[in-house]
Scaffold this motif. Structure first.
Motif, PDB file in Angstrom:
ATOM      1  N   ASN A  86       0.825  -1.251  -0.166  1.00 30.29           N
ATOM      2  CA  ASN A  86      -0.141   0.121   0.092  1.00 30.29           C
ATOM      3  C   ASN A  86       0.673   1.097   0.130  1.00 30.29           C
ATOM      4  N   ASP A  87       0.890   1.538  -1.488  1.00 28.86           N
ATOM      5  CA  ASP A  87       2.036   3.215  -1.297  1.00 28.86           C
ATOM      6  C   ASP A  87       3.207   2.763  -0.846  1.00 28.86           C
ATOM      7  N   GLU A  88       4.365   2.134  -1.288  1.00 28.87           N
ATOM      8  CA  GLU A  88       5.507   2.043  -0.898  1.00 28.87           C
ATOM      9  C   GLU A  88       5.576   0.889   0.510  1.00 28.87           C
ATOM     10  N   MET A  89       4.552   0.918   0.989  1.00 29.76           N
ATOM     11  CA  MET A  89       4.667  -0.161   2.447  1.00 29.76           C
ATOM     12  C   MET A  89       4.038  -1.569   2.504  1.00 29.76           C
ATOM     13  N   THR A  90       4.890  -1.994   2.954  1.00 33.21           N
ATOM     14  CA  THR A  90       3.904  -3.318   3.626  1.00 33.21           C
ATOM     15  C   THR A  90       2.854  -3.567   4.922  1.00 33.21           C
ATOM     16  N   ALA A  91       1.660  -3.546   4.462  1.00 36.04           N
ATOM     17  CA  ALA A  91       0.309  -3.552   5.181  1.00 36.04           C
ATOM     18  C   ALA A  91      -0.549  -4.762   5.999  1.00 36.04           C
ATOM     19  N   ILE A  92      -0.306  -5.494   7.010  1.00 35.21           N
ATOM     20  CA  ILE A  92      -0.573  -6.244   7.711  1.00 35.21           C
ATOM     21  C   ILE A  92      -1.526  -5.906   8.745  1.00 35.21           C
ATOM     22  N   THR A  93      -3.307  -6.599   8.359  1.00 35.11           N
ATOM     23  CA  THR A  93      -4.134  -6.761   9.607  1.00 35.11           C
ATOM     24  C   THR A  93      -5.220  -8.094   9.824  1.00 35.11           C
ATOM     25  N   ILE A  94      -4.703  -7.798  11.296  1.00 31.63           N
ATOM     26  CA  ILE A  94      -5.968  -8.938  11.588  1.00 31.63           C
ATOM     27  C   ILE A  94      -7.136  -8.433  12.366  1.00 31.63           C
ATOM     28  N   SER A  95      -7.979  -9.003  11.852  1.00 29.95           N
ATOM     29  CA  SER A  95      -8.775  -8.467  12.562  1.00 29.95           C
ATOM     30  C   SER A  95      -9.809  -9.724  13.138  1.00 29.95           C
ATOM     31  N   ASN A  96     -10.441 -10.114  13.696  1.00 36.66           N
ATOM     32  CA  ASN A  96     -11.800 -10.199  14.302  1.00 36.66           C
ATOM     33  C   ASN A  96     -13.035  -9.780  14.725  1.00 36.66           C
ATOM     34  N   ASN A  97     -14.195 -10.894  14.666  1.00 33.05           N
ATOM     35  CA  ASN A  97     -15.622 -10.394  15.387  1.00 33.05           C
ATOM     36  C   ASN A  97     -16.113 -10.125  16.421  1.00 33.05           C
ATOM     37  N   GLY A  98     -15.328 -10.828  17.524  1.00 32.31           N
ATOM     38  CA  GLY A  98     -15.534 -10.790  18.831  1.00 32.31           C
ATOM     39  C   GLY A  98     -15.726 -10.061  19.047  1.00 32.31           C
ATOM     40  N   ALA A  99     -15.559  -9.689  20.812  1.00 29.53           N
ATOM     41  CA  ALA A  99     -16.350  -8.133  21.382  1.00 29.53           C
ATOM     42  C   ALA A  99     -15.854  -7.123  21.717  1.00 29.53           C
ATOM     43  N   PRO A 100     -15.706  -6.626  21.757  1.00 30.46           N
ATOM     44  CA  PRO A 100     -15.228  -4.927  20.700  1.00 30.46           C
ATOM     45  C   PRO A 100     -14.604  -5.163  22.183  1.00 30.46           C
ATOM     46  N   ILE A 101     -13.464  -4.399  22.325  1.00 28.67           N
ATOM     47  CA  ILE A 101     -12.353  -3.695  23.024  1.00 28.67           C
ATOM     48  C   ILE A 101     -13.753  -1.922  23.682  1.00 28.67           C
ATOM     49  N   PRO A 102     -13.904  -1.551  24.953  1.00 28.09           N
ATOM     50  CA  PRO A 102     -14.247  -0.360  25.392  1.00 28.09           C
ATOM     51  C   PRO A 102     -13.709   0.230  24.282  1.00 28.09           C
ATOM     52  N   ARG A 103     -13.960   1.343  24.637  1.00 28.47           N
ATOM     53  CA  ARG A 103     -13.595   2.909  23.574  1.00 28.47           C
ATOM     54  C   ARG A 103     -12.349   3.373  24.547  1.00 28.47           C
ATOM     55  N   ASP A 104     -13.348   3.293  25.984  1.00 33.97           N
ATOM     56  CA  ASP A 104     -12.038   4.365  26.850  1.00 33.97           C
ATOM     57  C   ASP A 104     -10.814   3.928  26.797  1.00 33.97           C
ATOM     58  N   LEU A 105     -10.940   2.222  26.996  1.00 32.45           N
ATOM     59  CA  LEU A 105      -9.794   1.590  27.407  1.00 32.45           C
ATOM     60  C   LEU A 105      -8.539   1.530  25.445  1.00 32.45           C
ATOM     61  N   LEU A 106      -9.108   1.712  24.548  1.00 35.21           N
ATOM     62  CA  LEU A 106      -8.202   1.374  23.076  1.00 35.21           C
ATOM     63  C   LEU A 106      -6.717   2.612  23.480  1.00 35.21           C
ATOM     64  N   PRO A 107      -6.835   3.782  24.207  1.00 30.87           N
ATOM     65  CA  PRO A 107      -5.717   4.439  24.278  1.00 30.87           C
ATOM     66  C   PRO A 107      -4.488   3.605  25.040  1.00 30.87           C
ATOM     67  N   VAL A 108      -4.988   2.928  25.945  1.00 32.18           N
ATOM     68  CA  VAL A 108      -4.138   1.865  26.898  1.00 32.18           C
ATOM     69  C   VAL A 108      -3.275   0.659  26.544  1.00 32.18           C
ATOM     70  N   ILE A 109      -4.120   0.368  25.078  1.00 36.25           N
ATOM     71  CA  ILE A 109      -4.314  -0.991  24.830  1.00 36.25           C
ATOM     72  C   ILE A 109      -2.982  -1.545  25.083  1.00 36.25           C
ATOM     73  N   PHE A 110      -1.796  -0.153  24.033  1.00 37.56           N
ATOM     74  CA  PHE A 110      -0.196  -1.051  24.179  1.00 37.56           C
ATOM     75  C   PHE A 110       0.437   0.096  24.857  1.00 37.56           C
ATOM     76  N   GLU A 111      -0.162  -0.515  26.252  1.00 43.05           N
ATOM     77  CA  GLU A 111       1.137  -0.092  27.535  1.00 43.05           C
ATOM     78  C   GLU A 111       1.483  -1.123  28.594  1.00 43.05           C
ATOM     79  N   PRO A 112       2.423  -0.865  29.154  1.00 43.97           N
ATOM     80  CA  PRO A 112       2.986  -1.957  29.415  1.00 43.97           C
ATOM     81  C   PRO A 112       2.349  -2.203  30.760  1.00 43.97           C
TER      82      PRO A 112
END
Length: 366
Positions: free
Chosen positions: A295-321
């Motif tokens: 995609n535009d000189e980039m390699t793109a990889i996506t992994i999706s699932n149709n399980g329970a959504p991640i709550p909107r308020d938690l999305l900003p911190v899911i990559f925090e240790p």
């Protein structure tokens, strides 16, 4: 002399005005200054009278505003309640003056000056209160960051020791399980034992990637993403069957990545494993979709699932240790994924809705 007369009239009615203020102020239940807030109102009342006489300066008003702002910040109050109380105090001062025998011509300049006094006070008090709040938030943020670093340091030290105490016997057991499988190919449960050992080895590797030893790499290589996912899906096959998930994997067979193959394997296993966990509790069709493309000189990889959504308020911190919603989770899986991808010059994002959760990874050409 008119201003002096007005100021004197205010002084004469101070007690009743302050008592009315005390009865009407909005006070939080847990406000540590609950019983003395009316004294700030009294100080402001006197300051207004002195301001009419030109006995005080803007700097004096500022000093009182700063004092009150510090108290209100300590009390952890709603700034709206504070503004309400100040405006109510202004109203009481004007009401007192209206009871006096003063003509409109005398009241008008006084009202202008009183409003000026309250406006200066409010601007300084709210500005200072905001500064203190932001400073407190910054201190808390720094504390959290230091705590994360301290915990990561301890975890790194533990992992470094853990590798010597655990990795060697684990490698031996994995080797002997392979020999046992070769000598007795029909022996039951060997496949299960081997798979569980690989899973255990994967978990240990997650901790190692957080430690200093995890930063020691072999040489980079150019590898096929399609073949890597083929290997990963084979490795995770027992888990996929257990969850009864439908996997759709569409990756350009010519798609290559220049990096550390074992590290990227960790990333993709982690994200797919999380997807399987999300689908475990779902009724109906359980789907995981994997796509890899240019995609535009980039390699793109996506992994999706149709399980329970991640709550909107938690999305900003899911990559925090150490952030996790799992009862027995370590909270380092997605953090490690992010670290690895960024070491490869890429970025990872997550979007989640009721329909699907999508992890997207993008890698620029070297």
């Amino acid at each position: 002399m008119a201003m002096d007369d007005l100021a004197l009239f205010l002084n004469e009615h101070e007690e009743e005005a302050v008592e009315e203020f005390r009865k009407r102020i909005m006070v939080g239940e847990h406000d540590q200054f609950n019983g003395i807030i009316h004294l700030n109102g009294q100080a402001m009342y006197r300051m207004v009278a002195d301001y009419l006489r030109s006995k005080i300066t803007h700097e004096d008003i500022k000093q009182l505003a700063y004092k009150v702002a510090h108290e209100r910040n300590q009390a952890q109050i709603n700034i709206g309640d504070f503004v309400f109380n100040v405006c109510m105090g202004r109203e009481l001062v004007l009401k007192v003056l209206q009871k006096g025998p003063f003509p409109a011509a005398a009241l008008l300049p006084a009202i202008i000056k009183i409003n000026e006094c309250f406006d200066i006070f409010l601007v300084h008090a709210v500005s200072r209160y905001t500064e203190l709040k932001e400073s407190d938030l910054e201190e808390k943020k720094l504390f959290i960051e230091r705590s994360h670093k301290d915990r990561l340091t301890i975890l790194g030290q533990m992992a470094s020791s853990f590798v010597h105490e655990f990795r060697n016997p684990l490698t031996s057991i994995m080797g002997f399980s392979r020999l046992l499988k070769e000598d007795y190919p029909n022996l039951p449960y060997v496949d299960i034992i081997e798979n569980e050992l690989h899973q255990l080895n994967y978990r240990v590797s997650q901790f190692l990637l957080v430690s200093k030893k995890g930063a020691v790499h072999k040489n980079k290589e150019v590898f096929s993403i399609a073949l890597l996912f083929e290997e990963i899906l084979s490795f995770l096959y027992p888990n996929i069957v257990d969850v009864n998930a439908q996997i759709t994997c569409t990756i350009d067979p010519m798609l290559l990545l220049d990096g550390y193959r074992d590290e990227m394997r960790q990333v993709f296993i982690n994200i797919i494993s999380n997807a399987l966990d999300a689908l475990q509790r779902k009724n109906g069709d359980k789907e995981i979709t994997i796509n890899g493309y240019r995609n535009d000189e980039m390699t793109a990889i996506t992994i999706s699932n149709n399980g329970a959504p991640i709550p909107r308020d938690l999305l900003p911190v899911i990559f925090e240790p150490f952030f996790t919603t799992k009862e027995l989770g370590t909270g380092i899986g997605l953090y490690v994924c992010k670290e690895i991808i960024e070491r490869h010059g890429g970025v990872i994002t997550c979007e989640s809705s009721d329909q699907q959760t999508v992890f997207s990874m993008y890698f620029k050409d070297s």
